[in-house]
Scaffold this motif. Structure first.
Motif: not given
Length: 390
Positions: A20-23, A27-29, A31-37, A39-46
């Protein structure tokens, strides 16, 4: 490495927790390429409606000011928190229900433990707490890494001791810092800590160092060098031990190139933004490095002393005691019919192995013949029990 440790590592690597940690890490690695983008998608989904704010606008300035005020307030609360010992701080850190006031106490205790004696120095201010807590969070880690890098023998001793113990650490939490520091030592990165030399990207020493770092075994640990900016790569490696080469433009023929050198002494440079400190080391580095060394040096001494006692199967501490205190009270023993002899009792203490672990013991006096000491050791509930005469 002991066989039991290898088996424990192999077992953890196949556990669902590690999978689970590896997964999550993958995912973190990604999303790090476009972390801001993301995050915006995550906020909109919420169900939120995030908005972009331009840098330099009144809203961004207000946010920055509020952020600084919050940091100042938190640093002052940590600095003014009540003093507690490290054991109490560890209990608070393990508690999910601890209040902010309790966490301030734990943070303060942790800082004082990492820098023994800092509270008695002129550096101990709430501004210093703010520095290490918010502005330069890696400063304490750099200080510790610098000590390990300069004291390779003691660092290797601590590492070997760690691997000899039973593995109780979650596998991803095991640090590879010692491996990196030893590799940097073997690569000869210390050549760039010579204040009498300077280097450019085309210097022979730089080219040779980068060539060795491109080897797969090295790059897997330190990361692959930047083809266009080799000095930036070297500076990144040096940053792990708190060092930064100072850059300056010079002229080579008809071209202007960047020259780098190690500058341990601070100077002041006037820029368009005002006076700027120029130095390869952080401010007050020497004082902080001296305080940082107290903990690991004492740890190495204690571990070696315990090993020595274990090899000797516990030899009672006598005149050359680890800690010796001359009691103010005296003991009177009969030396004849009408004479008395007054002598001070020296209380010497050490360690003895009981129930598979080291426990404290001390000498409480002499036997009647004054040929042997009377020894007691501390029991599981804190009571003192007799060992006998030694």
């Amino acid at each position: 490495m002991p066989l039991a440790t290898r088996e424990a590592i192999a077992q953890q690597a196949q556990s669902p927790h590690h999978e689970t940690y590896c997964k999550i890490k993958a995912k973190e690695n990604f999303e790090r390429r476009d972390l801001r983008g993301y995050l915006f998608k995550a906020f909109e989904a919420g169900g939120y409606a995030p908005q972009w704010v331009q840098a330099g606008s009144s809203e961004s300035n207000e946010h920055l000011e509020a952020k600084q005020e919050c940091r100042d307030k938190a640093a002052k609360q940590i600095f003014d928190a009540d003093d507690i010992d490290l054991n109490q701080a560890l209990e608070i850190e393990r508690s999910y229900s601890a209040s902010w006031a309790e966490r301030c106490q734990a943070i303060k205790a942790r800082l004082k433990a990492q820098l023994p004696g800092i509270e008695r120095s002129a550096l101990w201010t709430w501004e210093f707490v703010r520095l290490v807590r918010f502005e330069d969070r890696t400063l304490l880690n750099k200080l510790e890494a610098s000590w390990l890098f300069k004291n390779q023998e003691d660092a290797e001793y601590l590492q070997r001791r760690k691997w000899k113990q039973q593995l109780r650490t979650f596998l991803p939490d095991i640090s590879d810092r010692w491996l990196k520091l030893r590799l940097l030592k073997n690569l000869g990165i210390e050549q760039f800590l010579n204040p009498d030399s300077s280097w450019t990207a085309d210097s022979p020493e730089v080219r040779d160092f980068i060539k060795r770092c491109k080897k797969k075994a090295v790059a897997n640990v330190l990361g692959y060098p930047d083809k266009k900016a080799p000095m930036r790569y070297i500076n990144r490696l040096l940053a792990s031990i708190g060092v930064k080469l100072v850059a300056q433009q010079i002229r080579e023929g008809s071209e202007r190139v960047w020259s780098y050198r190690y500058q341990p002494e601070a100077t002041t440079k006037l820029t368009s933004k005002g006076a700027q400190r120029v130095c390869s080391l952080p401010e007050n580095w020497d004082v902080l490095a001296e305080l940082t060394a107290v903990g690991p040096v004492k740890k190495v001494e204690d571990l070696k002393q315990a090993e020595l006692l274990e090899q000797q199967d516990f030899e009672v501490v006598t005149d050359e005691a680890i800690n010796k205190q001359i009691q103010q009270s005296s003991v009177t023993e009969p030396a004849g019919e009408n004479t008395t002899e007054v002598s001070a009792v020296e209380e010497a203490w050490g360690w003895v192995k009981r129930w598979g672990q080291w426990v404290r013991c001390h000498a409480v006096g002499w036997c009647q013949e004054r040929t042997r000491r009377l020894i007691q050791y501390q029991g599981p509930t804190g009571e003192w029990l007799d060992i006998g005469r030694h």
